[in-house]
Write an enzyme that holds these catalytic residues in place. Sequence first.
Site: not given
Length: 303
Positions: A109, A112, A177
């Site tokens: 994240g 991202e 991930e």
Amino acid sequence: RAYSHITSEARGPVGLITLNRPKALNALSPELVAELSHAAVAFDADEAIGALVLTGAGEKAFAAGADIKTMSSKGYMDMYKSQLFKEMDQIAQLRKPIIAAVNGFALGGGCELAMCCDFILAAGEITAPHPTHPSLTPHSPLTHPSLTPHSPQYHFSPLTSHPVSPAPNTAKFGQPEIKLGTIPGLGGTQRFARALGKSRAMELVLTGDLMSAEEALQRGLVSRVVPAASLLDDAIATATKIAGYSQPIVAIAKTCVNAAFESSLAEGLKLERHLFYSTFATEDQSIGMKAFLEKATPEFKHQ
Ligand code: HXC
């Protein structure tokens, strides 16, 4: 509003937001993301602010991803009902430019989030002179006469898939991930693929390997690599420069570049042409062109 997981401050016309959980490598908890989007939206609405900078506190990380402690016990319906991290969309939808100043890890994240920003400056070791602020470019390892690509300070082979950075504060990007039994959920598969091309994006998403700042630069994920010591000053100087231009025109320019990723070339060109014409409805276009002809500095009115 008082924040406890971020800090938010105006640096002149620049809104500076710092992710501030350095002990957890600035992992994105729901509280942190709520504060981040609140602060970003507040700067977006503040007429005194022309651009934003987002960075991470501490030497080691921009953000090491979503908070695994918070997520580990969740089930599908928990995620679905809470719409975890839905506020993050607001970062990508800001009108004003937001620059990610990435120091250390930008993983999951965190990577991202950096990619939600308009462009990324990354801390690293290969430096190019700052285009308008040479003083922000301390001695560059690559231009130092005693340094060759084989000398010990030159650690990165830009195309190796296992870069190991000697300095904790140099940027490292990845979507790890897969190692946790999940996948990116905040745009990583889509924005990585658009930025890096299919092959490298697929390899990084499937292996969870990390990518150095230098490789990220070479592949176009980041706009510049800057020494860690001057990263924040450089990001703020860059944001200050943008903030000196007309806010509505900057927003139009941002909209047009973003359209290149959302539309066909023909549609993007049409949008650009119409928005180019529309800039002639602003006072700032007259101010800018008049100042040029008078060899004066334009004082934009943001209208
Ligand atoms: C919670 C985290 C964390 C994370 C690090 N920490 N990353 N806590 N969530 N994502 C915490 C550690 O638990 C540790 O706390 C402290 O930060 C320091 O981390 P260490 O692991 O001790 O540091 P180091 O050995 O230097 O390793 C750094 C690292 C590693 C390689 C970055 O921390 C790591 O692999 N982190 C996880 C990266 C990751 O998988 N990110 C993707 C998350 S999923 P303690 O208390 O032990 O000191 C994701 C999905 C997004 O982001 C989509 C959502 C919709």
